[in-house]
Design a protein around this motif. Structure first.
Motif: not given
Length: 507
Positions: A455-465
């Motif tokens: 969450l937030g500017a420039g943040a990345s999320s990793k969502i597992m398949k």
């Protein structure tokens, strides 16, 4: 040598050629490497040409042309079939591994450089060990894969195995509880920009201060939306990690508001790991520490990076060694939280003596965790723009070895490792921990085994398949653009969760 290396091939697949470039970069740190040939008439150039020989006896023909010097060698890729029956834990086919291996051995011979991680140029070498454990390979086969096939030195192989053993119960817990996620919240503002930093952070000067209220409003909206999504999908936060930037740069009122919106919005596991990355000791005071404690924060970082006064000035840190010691003492006085500290190997003007002196001073404070980074020169940093290169006369491997032995004597053990390009001595970044005090968030994100919601500017999320791997989702870097697209980013991430994770098949 020229300031550029040209790599070319008329017989090699582009994907394989690019994987070879990562090997070349390990031997020539800081030098720009590109595909193609130098323009006609260029006097100073370094050309490395790789050509495949097909047929009954496949081989790799390597040519090096540097000005008027030429080196050429044909390398047999067959190896009498000794690797043909080895199970492969990674995604690369054996043919590609053998090409990289041959190139590595050739470059080792002509440069006399020792690269302890062999052909493992990816950033998460521990994932290979995790995969081999899942495949239930014997210790003998695992060692053969790492040392014989991937050419990893035994010292690094032992490091990976030690880490795998410490991580095992944490990874088992993640597997048992797929409903647990980590939530990363970024505050992308800093008091100054460090020499080596490439993070998407903004110096909190008069020009950028006007964006802070807008940013916090958007961030609070995203946190609220995320909490609603987590409740709808029956998820709980296993870890909350507030990073940046420098989150503790916020005024106490803003910091308190951030804690309150997280507390009221995000459903948390009873044993939630709650971290605030203080980073700069000059941004932490008694009031902020009290706020953290009252909000349930149980882990903090106080990161000196070095305990050498002159180096702190060189790299743009606005604090002193004395402030580090005082800040640490205040934090210890006020809570029983776990404290992490960071040090960086390979900072400008530093070598063995400075590194060991800094390590000794930090260990005297008795932190619960210590992260030892080998300096990586990254695009977007002042180090990159100024063409900073590590001192190749230093024996970085020996310095890292001495530091590791010192940490071991202090009772700290390695629990995660990752690597980056253009890193000092081709070494690694490793986190060390006391018994039972490993950071679950670090294990989850480095090993890519848990859903990370950024969450937030420039943040990345990793969502597992559902099957394997993960999907990355990124928020925009620009503060105004991020603020204008919060809801859009949220819906995209929510859809990714629903599509990629088996718990959400009912949707």
């Amino acid at each position: 040598m020229s300031d550029q290396i040209f790599v070319t091939s008329t017989t090699m697949d582009k994907k394989v050629l690019f994987s070879c470039i990562s090997i070349i970069a390990a031997f020539f740190p800081g030098i720009n490497i590109q595909t193609g040939t130098p323009e006609q008439g260029r006097e100073a150039f370094f050309l490395l040409q790789l050509e495949m020989q097909r047929g009954q006896f496949p081989g790799l023909q390597v040519y090096i042309r540097e000005n008027h010097r030429e080196v050429s060698e044909m390398i047999n890729l067959q190896e009498d079939g000794r690797f043909d029956t080895l199970p492969l834990p990674g995604k690369e086919p054996l043919s590609q591994i053998l090409i990289k291996r041959a190139l590595f051995l050739f470059l080792t011979k002509i440069t006399l450089e020792q690269n302890p991680w062999g052909i493992l140029t990816g950033i998460r070498p521990g994932k290979l060990v995790s995969r081999m454990e899942e495949m239930e390979l014997t210790a003998e086969i695992q060692s053969s894969i790492l040392t014989d096939l991937y050419l990893v030195e035994k010292e690094k192989t032992l490091l990976l195995k030690t880490i795998a053993e410490i991580q095992k119960p944490y990874l088992q817990r993640i597997k048992r509880r797929p409903d647990l996620v980590s939530v990363y919240v970024t505050v992308p503002f800093c008091p100054s920009r460090c020499f080596y930093c490439s993070f998407p952070s903004n110096i909190l000067n008069d020009r950028n201060k006007k964006y802070l209220p807008l940013y916090l409003q958007a961030l609070f909206q995203e946190i609220t939306l995320t909490g609603e999504m987590m409740k709808e999908l029956d998820l709980k936060a296993d870890c909350i990690y507030i990073g940046g930037g420098t989150p503790t740069l916020l005024e106490s009122e803003d910091l308190q508001a951030l804690f309150q919106i997280i507390q009221s919005s995000i459903p948390m596991e009873n044993s939630v790991e709650y971290t605030v990355e203080g980073g700069r000791p000059d941004s932490i005071d008694r009031t902020k520490l009290l706020l953290m404690k009252a909000s349930g924060v149980n882990r903090i970082s106080i990161n000196p990076q070095t305990m050498q006064e002159q180096t702190l000035i060189k790299i743009g840190r606005n604090h002193t060694v004395d402030e580090v010691v005082k800040c640490y003492g205040l934090a210890r006085e006020m809570g029983d939280w776990i404290i992490n500290m960071d040090l960086i190997l390979g900072l400008p003007g530093e070598g063995h003596q400075e590194m060991m002196d800094s390590l000794e001073k930090v260990l005297a404070l008795q932190p619960d965790n210590l992260t030892l980074h080998a300096l990586a020169v990254k695009r977007g940093s002042a180090a990159w723009e100024n063409r900073f290169t590590h001192n190749r006369k230093e024996d970085w491997a020996n310095i890292m070895r001495s530091a590791g032995q010192c940490l071991k004597k202090s009772g700290l053990k390695p629990y995660y490792v990752y690597r980056q390009k253009n890193i000092a001595g081709n070494q690694e970044n490793a986190g060390y921990t006391g018994n039972g005090k490993a950071c679950r968030y670090n294990i989850g994100i480095i090993e890519e085994k848990q859903n990370i919601i950024g969450l937030g500017a420039g943040a990345s999320s990793k969502i597992m398949k559902h099957t394997s791997g993960h999907v990355n989702s990124y928020n925009q870097l620009d503060l105004q653009y991020y603020a204008a697209h919060v809801f859009e980013n949220h819906l995209k991430r929510k859809d990714t969760l629903r599509e990629s994770y088996q718990r959400f098949d009912k949707f």
